[in-house]
Write a protein that holds these residues in place. Sequence first.
Motif, short mmCIF file in Angstrom:
data_model
loop_
_atom_site.label_atom_id
_atom_site.label_comp_id
_atom_site.label_asym_id
_atom_site.label_seq_id
_atom_site.Cartn_x
_atom_site.Cartn_y
_atom_site.Cartn_z
N MET A 1 48.10 75.69 49.68
CA MET A 1 47.81 75.91 48.28
C MET A 1 47.52 74.56 47.61
SD MET A 1 50.20 77.63 45.33
CE MET A 1 49.74 79.31 45.73
N VAL A 2 46.53 74.55 46.77
CA VAL A 2 46.13 73.34 46.05
C VAL A 2 47.03 73.15 44.84
CG1 VAL A 2 44.27 72.23 44.78
CG2 VAL A 2 43.75 73.62 46.78
N THR A 3 47.53 71.91 44.66
CA THR A 3 48.34 71.61 43.48
C THR A 3 47.53 70.74 42.53
OG1 THR A 3 49.31 69.70 44.57
CG2 THR A 3 50.53 71.77 44.71
N THR A 4 47.83 70.86 41.27
CA THR A 4 47.14 70.12 40.22
C THR A 4 48.13 69.17 39.56
OG1 THR A 4 45.75 72.04 39.81
CG2 THR A 4 45.84 70.38 38.09
N MET A 5 47.68 67.96 39.28
CA MET A 5 48.54 67.02 38.55
C MET A 5 48.53 67.40 37.08
SD MET A 5 47.99 63.33 40.28
CE MET A 5 49.64 62.80 39.87
N ILE A 6 49.72 67.31 36.47
CA ILE A 6 49.87 67.70 35.07
C ILE A 6 50.92 66.81 34.43
CG2 ILE A 6 51.63 69.43 35.58
CD1 ILE A 6 50.31 71.23 33.43
N SER A 7 50.76 66.53 33.15
CA SER A 7 51.77 65.75 32.43
C SER A 7 52.97 66.64 32.10
CB SER A 7 51.19 65.17 31.14
OG SER A 7 50.95 66.21 30.20
N ALA A 8 54.10 66.03 31.85
CA ALA A 8 55.30 66.79 31.52
C ALA A 8 55.09 67.61 30.25
CB ALA A 8 56.50 65.86 31.36
N LYS A 9 54.43 67.04 29.25
CA LYS A 9 54.19 67.76 27.99
C LYS A 9 53.30 68.98 28.21
CE LYS A 9 56.71 65.44 25.27
NZ LYS A 9 57.95 66.05 24.83
N ASP A 10 52.25 68.82 29.02
CA ASP A 10 51.38 69.96 29.30
C ASP A 10 52.12 71.03 30.11
OD1 ASP A 10 49.29 68.87 27.89
OD2 ASP A 10 48.31 68.03 29.67
N LEU A 11 52.96 70.59 31.03
CA LEU A 11 53.75 71.53 31.82
C LEU A 11 54.70 72.32 30.92
CD1 LEU A 11 54.47 72.69 34.59
CD2 LEU A 11 56.09 70.80 34.87
N ARG A 73 52.41 64.40 36.83
CA ARG A 73 51.67 63.14 36.80
C ARG A 73 52.60 62.09 36.23
NH1 ARG A 73 47.31 64.28 33.32
NH2 ARG A 73 48.57 63.55 31.59
N PRO A 74 52.72 60.95 36.93
CA PRO A 74 53.58 59.89 36.39
C PRO A 74 52.98 59.36 35.09
CG PRO A 74 52.49 59.15 38.38
CD PRO A 74 52.11 60.58 38.19
N ASP A 75 53.80 59.23 34.08
CA ASP A 75 53.36 58.69 32.79
C ASP A 75 53.87 57.26 32.68
OD1 ASP A 75 52.10 61.04 31.99
OD2 ASP A 75 53.97 61.87 31.20
#
Length: 76
Positions: A1-11, A73-75
């Motif tokens: 399964m493909v994973t997508t990087m996302i920011s904590a706020k968007d998550l 995604r690391p911020d």
Amino acid sequence: MVTTMISAKDLELVALRELRSVPGGEYIAHVEVDLIADDWRLNVTVRDGADVDRIQDAVKATTNRLKQRYVLRPDW
């Protein structure tokens, strides 16, 4: 399964939308991503009248589903 990087706020926004779609989800007031070392979990704040057991089950299922789809995604 493909994973997508996302920011904590968007998550948090994705999780809130998904959790509010479950029965009883209208009582969820806030969702926060809690970073724990190299992992994360969802913390949820609910309003009075919420079925806490149902919400806890929904949070567990949603967390597992989101962990399969997204990588934080690391911020810097």
